[in-house]
Design a protein around this motif. Structure first.
Motif, PDB file in Angstrom:
ATOM      1  N   PHE A  44      10.513  31.178 -24.267  1.00  0.00           N
ATOM      2  CA  PHE A  44      11.497  30.854 -25.299  1.00  0.00           C
ATOM      3  C   PHE A  44      12.376  29.703 -24.836  1.00  0.00           C
ATOM      4  N   ARG A  45      12.693  28.824 -25.801  1.00  0.00           N
ATOM      5  CA  ARG A  45      13.623  27.716 -25.546  1.00  0.00           C
ATOM      6  C   ARG A  45      14.719  27.793 -26.598  1.00  0.00           C
ATOM      7  N   ALA A  46      15.952  28.001 -26.155  1.00  0.00           N
ATOM      8  CA  ALA A  46      17.086  28.073 -27.076  1.00  0.00           C
ATOM      9  C   ALA A  46      17.330  26.705 -27.700  1.00  0.00           C
ATOM     10  N   GLU A  47      17.896  26.711 -28.925  1.00  0.00           N
ATOM     11  CA  GLU A  47      18.227  25.457 -29.595  1.00  0.00           C
ATOM     12  C   GLU A  47      19.083  24.599 -28.674  1.00  0.00           C
ATOM     13  N   GLY A  48      18.742  23.308 -28.592  1.00  0.00           N
ATOM     14  CA  GLY A  48      19.494  22.371 -27.765  1.00  0.00           C
ATOM     15  C   GLY A  48      19.051  22.333 -26.312  1.00  0.00           C
ATOM     16  N   LYS A  49      18.163  23.216 -25.905  1.00  0.00           N
ATOM     17  CA  LYS A  49      17.647  23.243 -24.522  1.00  0.00           C
ATOM     18  C   LYS A  49      16.307  22.518 -24.467  1.00  0.00           C
ATOM     19  N   ARG A  50      15.986  21.984 -23.289  1.00  0.00           N
ATOM     20  CA  ARG A  50      14.746  21.231 -23.125  1.00  0.00           C
ATOM     21  C   ARG A  50      13.600  22.074 -22.587  1.00  0.00           C
ATOM     22  N   ARG A  51      13.921  23.063 -21.774  1.00  0.00           N
ATOM     23  CA  ARG A  51      12.872  23.819 -21.088  1.00  0.00           C
ATOM     24  C   ARG A  51      12.727  25.229 -21.636  1.00  0.00           C
ATOM     25  N   PHE A  52      11.492  25.700 -21.576  1.00  0.00           N
ATOM     26  CA  PHE A  52      11.201  27.075 -21.938  1.00  0.00           C
ATOM     27  C   PHE A  52      11.464  27.977 -20.741  1.00  0.00           C
ATOM     28  N   LYS A  53      11.928  29.170 -21.024  1.00  0.00           N
ATOM     29  CA  LYS A  53      12.161  30.173 -19.993  1.00  0.00           C
ATOM     30  C   LYS A  53      11.347  31.409 -20.366  1.00  0.00           C
ATOM     31  N   GLU A  54      10.764  32.058 -19.371  1.00  0.00           N
ATOM     32  CA  GLU A  54       9.954  33.244 -19.633  1.00  0.00           C
ATOM     33  C   GLU A  54      10.818  34.499 -19.574  1.00  0.00           C
ATOM     34  N   TYR A  55      10.666  35.349 -20.594  1.00  0.00           N
ATOM     35  CA  TYR A  55      11.421  36.598 -20.683  1.00  0.00           C
ATOM     36  C   TYR A  55      10.462  37.783 -20.665  1.00  0.00           C
ATOM     37  N   TYR A  56      10.921  38.865 -20.058  1.00  0.00           N
ATOM     38  CA  TYR A  56      10.136  40.090 -19.932  1.00  0.00           C
ATOM     39  C   TYR A  56      10.846  41.220 -20.673  1.00  0.00           C
ATOM     40  N   PRO A  57      10.131  42.321 -20.974  1.00  0.00           N
ATOM     41  CA  PRO A  57      10.745  43.419 -21.723  1.00  0.00           C
ATOM     42  C   PRO A  57      12.008  43.984 -21.075  1.00  0.00           C
ATOM     43  N   GLU A  58      12.103  43.901 -19.771  1.00  0.00           N
ATOM     44  CA  GLU A  58      13.292  44.414 -19.084  1.00  0.00           C
ATOM     45  C   GLU A  58      14.512  43.527 -19.272  1.00  0.00           C
ATOM     46  N   SER A  59      14.299  42.259 -19.692  1.00  0.00           N
ATOM     47  CA  SER A  59      15.421  41.317 -19.724  1.00  0.00           C
ATOM     48  C   SER A  59      15.996  41.046 -21.113  1.00  0.00           C
ATOM     49  N   ILE A  60      15.238  41.347 -22.182  1.00  0.00           N
ATOM     50  CA  ILE A  60      15.758  41.146 -23.540  1.00  0.00           C
ATOM     51  C   ILE A  60      15.378  42.353 -24.407  1.00  0.00           C
ATOM     52  N   ASN A  61      16.038  42.471 -25.561  1.00  0.00           N
ATOM     53  CA  ASN A  61      15.768  43.600 -26.467  1.00  0.00           C
ATOM     54  C   ASN A  61      14.600  43.344 -27.411  1.00  0.00           C
ATOM     55  N   GLY A  62      14.203  42.086 -27.574  1.00  0.00           N
ATOM     56  CA  GLY A  62      13.086  41.782 -28.446  1.00  0.00           C
ATOM     57  C   GLY A  62      13.089  40.342 -28.884  1.00  0.00           C
ATOM     58  N   TYR A  63      12.132  40.011 -29.740  1.00  0.00           N
ATOM     59  CA  TYR A  63      12.032  38.648 -30.263  1.00  0.00           C
ATOM     60  C   TYR A  63      11.273  38.669 -31.580  1.00  0.00           C
ATOM     61  N   ALA A  64      11.365  37.566 -32.301  1.00  0.00           N
ATOM     62  CA  ALA A  64      10.664  37.442 -33.579  1.00  0.00           C
ATOM     63  C   ALA A  64      10.364  35.968 -33.837  1.00  0.00           C
ATOM     64  N   PHE A  65       9.312  35.731 -34.616  1.00  0.00           N
ATOM     65  CA  PHE A  65       8.970  34.369 -35.017  1.00  0.00           C
ATOM     66  C   PHE A  65       8.338  34.407 -36.399  1.00  0.00           C
ATOM     67  N   LEU A  66       8.408  33.278 -37.065  1.00  0.00           N
ATOM     68  CA  LEU A  66       7.861  33.142 -38.404  1.00  0.00           C
ATOM     69  C   LEU A  66       6.429  32.635 -38.300  1.00  0.00           C
ATOM     70  N   PHE A  67       5.480  33.391 -38.888  1.00  0.00           N
ATOM     71  CA  PHE A  67       4.068  33.009 -38.865  1.00  0.00           C
ATOM     72  C   PHE A  67       3.515  33.138 -40.278  1.00  0.00           C
ATOM     73  N   LYS A  68       3.073  32.022 -40.842  1.00  0.00           N
ATOM     74  CA  LYS A  68       2.527  31.993 -42.211  1.00  0.00           C
ATOM     75  C   LYS A  68       3.479  32.634 -43.212  1.00  0.00           C
ATOM     76  N   GLY A  69       4.766  32.338 -43.070  1.00  0.00           N
ATOM     77  CA  GLY A  69       5.769  32.798 -44.023  1.00  0.00           C
ATOM     78  C   GLY A  69       6.237  34.232 -43.841  1.00  0.00           C
ATOM     79  N   GLN A  70       5.777  34.914 -42.784  1.00  0.00           N
ATOM     80  CA  GLN A  70       6.210  36.284 -42.532  1.00  0.00           C
ATOM     81  C   GLN A  70       6.747  36.415 -41.112  1.00  0.00           C
ATOM     82  N   TRP A  71       7.774  37.245 -40.975  1.00  0.00           N
ATOM     83  CA  TRP A  71       8.344  37.484 -39.657  1.00  0.00           C
ATOM     84  C   TRP A  71       7.455  38.431 -38.865  1.00  0.00           C
TER      85      TRP A  71
END
Length: 191
Positions: A44-71
């Motif tokens: 994941f790369r936060a808005e305004g950041k240049r580099r991606f950082k890898e996150y694991y289940p222990e470090s965040i509560n979850g994630y989501a992305f838009l794919f073909k118009g659906q979350w």
């Protein structure tokens, strides 16, 4: 892909997730994305950041992305698994399929079968108290027994069904049960 993560404090952070359409050496999926690795970590790369950082289940509560118009939504949890005769758990991102009174999740895993990579889906169901259960082969064969005894789904719901209680209908069973529960609560309020 555009999306967000939910950090350990519950804060939503917008940005880009690195999702690949490659599903193994030389295998490209035009209308899909590689799902197996998404259960272990996400880049994941936060808005305004240049580099991606890898996150694991222990470090965040979850994630989501838009794919073909659906979350597409993944949540972090301790996923139960069967280890011989014991039930153990490990941190994983599970894909959210259905939410409500009863929740449904899946996790894709791959393994080699001869020269081919095979991907299978493990299904997880959470009851009203958010106790999470992984469906075993025995549970799939006796799905209605599993849903009634472990998940505490009401017998009356199954008596009203117009389709078979089998694994291919699991998503519809959970969705219909959640709707049935809402209707039952409304009927009880009216009385």
């Amino acid at each position: 892909m555009s999306g967000f993560i939910i950090d350990a404090d519950g804060v939503r952070i917008e940005g880009d997730l690195k999702i690949t359409a490659f599903c193994g050496p030389g295998v490209f999926r035009l209308n899909s994305f590689e799902q197996v690795s998404l259960h272990a970590s996400i880049k994941f790369r936060a808005e305004g950041k240049r580099r991606f950082k890898e996150y694991y289940p222990e470090s965040i509560n979850g994630y989501a992305f838009l794919f073909k118009g659906q979350w597409v939504v993944y949540t972090s949890t301790l996923a139960p698994y069967h280890y011989f005769s014991k039930i153990k758990s490990h941190p994983a991102f599970l894909r959210v399929i259905e939410t409500g009174t009863i929740k449904l999740f899946d996790r894709r895993r791959g393994y080699k079968l001869r020269a081919e990579e095979v991907v299978v889906a493990d299904y997880y169901v959470a009851d009203e108290r958010d106790n999470l259960f992984r469906l075993s082969g025995k549970d799939v064969k006796n799905l209605q027994v599993f849903l009634q005894e472990k998940i505490n789904m009401d017998v009356a719901f199954f008596e009203e069904l117009s389709y078979k209680v089998e694994i291919r209908n699991l998503k519809w069973l959970i969705m219909d049960y959640n709707d049935w529960m809402i209707m039952s609560l409304q009927r009880n309020k009216a009385i």
